[in-house]
Enzyme design. Sequence first.
Site, PDB file in Angstrom:
ATOM      1  CG  HIS A 128     -47.617  -6.548   9.771  1.00 16.37           C
ATOM      2  ND1 HIS A 128     -47.740  -5.640   8.733  1.00 16.37           N
ATOM      3  CD2 HIS A 128     -48.498  -6.176  10.735  1.00 16.37           C
ATOM      4  CE1 HIS A 128     -48.677  -4.758   9.063  1.00 16.37           C
ATOM      5  NE2 HIS A 128     -49.147  -5.065  10.268  1.00 16.37           N
TER       6      HIS A 128
ATOM      7  N   GLY B 211      -7.300   0.019  -7.756  1.00 17.77           N
ATOM      8  CA  GLY B 211      -8.456   0.905  -7.705  1.00 17.77           C
ATOM      9  C   GLY B 211      -8.509   1.961  -8.783  1.00 17.77           C
TER      10      GLY B 211
ATOM     11  N   GLY C 211      -7.630   1.824   1.202  1.00 16.28           N
ATOM     12  CA  GLY C 211      -7.841   2.438  -0.100  1.00 16.28           C
ATOM     13  C   GLY C 211      -8.792   3.622  -0.083  1.00 16.28           C
TER      14      GLY C 211
ATOM     15  CD  GLU D 153      -2.544   1.611   0.131  1.00 15.83           C
ATOM     16  OE1 GLU D 153      -2.360   2.734  -0.384  1.00 15.83           O
ATOM     17  OE2 GLU D 153      -3.342   0.770  -0.326  1.00 15.83           O
TER      18      GLU D 153
ATOM     19  CG  HIS E 179     -20.863  -4.002  -3.504  1.00 13.28           C
ATOM     20  ND1 HIS E 179     -20.960  -2.651  -3.289  1.00 13.28           N
ATOM     21  CD2 HIS E 179     -21.747  -4.280  -4.489  1.00 13.28           C
ATOM     22  CE1 HIS E 179     -21.865  -2.137  -4.111  1.00 13.28           C
ATOM     23  NE2 HIS E 179     -22.343  -3.105  -4.859  1.00 13.28           N
TER      24      HIS E 179
ATOM     25  CD  GLU F  59     -25.249  14.180 -15.961  1.00  9.63           C
ATOM     26  OE1 GLU F  59     -24.789  13.780 -17.051  1.00  9.63           O
ATOM     27  OE2 GLU F  59     -24.672  13.995 -14.871  1.00  9.63           O
TER      28      GLU F  59
END
Length: 468
Positions: A444, A145, A40, A33, A321, A204
């Site tokens: 519920h 990454g 990270g 690292e 993930h 955008e």
Amino acid sequence: MEKFDVVIIGSGPGGYVAAIRAGQLGLKTAIIEKDKELGGTCLNIGCIPSKALLTSSDHFSFAKKEAAKHGIVIENPRVDLPTMQKRKDKVVKTLTGGVRQLMKTNKVMVLEGMGAITAPGKVSVKSSAGETQEIETKNIVIATGSVAIELPFAKFDGKTIVSSTEALCFEEAPGKFLVIGAGAIGLELGSVWNRLGSEVTMLEFLPRIALGFDLELSNLLQRALTAQGIKFHLETKVTGVKIENGRAIASADKANEKLTFEADKVLVSVGRKPFSEGLGAEKVGVEFDERKRIKVDKHFRTNVEGIYAIGDVIAGPMLAHKAEDEGIACVEIIAGKSGHVNYGAIPSIIYTNPELAGVGITEDQAKEKAMNVRIGKFPFRANGRALANEDAEGVVKFIADAKTDKILGAHILQHAASELIAEPTSVIEFGGSSEDLGRTTHSHPTLSEAVKEAAMAVEKRALHIVNR
């Protein structure tokens, strides 16, 4: 020269999880690292600190706008931003420290410095002090990454024109905050500073926000964020940003109209690119695609024997993930076991309020492919727990194969969408149908009942709305 079974370059979610799994499998492992802390981008300057600020700012917004509805009187709530930032930093420190402890527990050697492949099976590590050591390994896993994309006319200066890294560390809420790019990062950080008092404007280029998510739910999210005070300019092309007297002036084109925006801070959030340069991979013959992503096969192997790659440096969604699952599968394959990642069952989430989550295909994608599908939807305004929570904004939407009833996609807009999406993701992973999910008993009252009802709505069996 020390020898290893596996050397992993990069300690983000993909890298450190791969290292843990390698340790569990009894492989002699080292992880390299370049930064002081492990974890990270995700743990240090991405997923975790942004969620800490999103949570804190959401609590403040609740105190200001929602508490009175619950009979809770909070007079003149105010923000203590230094304390908020300290809490964020403490969360980050706790998690990065935890990763370091996990390396010790799993007997993974941590090497601080910049890793570079000098030859197949050989990696050099140059420390921040300038010292270099070389190590040998049977297998190399590149898990370095990604980094924020910089616009040529809006270079990051770390003060006025910033990336997400600096936008997480403002010492005060900008008076006017301009966000270029309405993807996940822009929407999340725009939400944080909007809640904390900034006047937020989002520009955008595309005719919609949240590209890649279900269009119907994305439009509902935009409406919700607009109601919260965020201004949107879609189909707007930013052409330049200049700094005058410490303030930014952005120029843009919209429908043949020239627009100008002034801001105290400008966040450029137009995407990320692989951090794949300077690793020596090119020198040893590793192949890259046109977007500088490392080419791998279905077993994460590059074209060079013994060199693998996972996470943001290879094709696919740049999600923590996804990198984690690839790290586990990659190391298991190295260890001689079977390992795979089901890319049709990887959820994506935008952590605004309401949150937007999706997994599998969208309705528009099904139409583009001329697929014969059925749609099931259920609004949270018809869910008892959502009403009790005073949190009834949003909807659950399923896309299922019209013939087999197999669930092909699920999309949720709700405050707890990031948690609720796990159930349909699991059903998709196991190839389940809308009937499978609809016949599963849900407690519920819970928000998850809306997921069940949306699945039932695929066959027009939802109970608490009029089925059409």
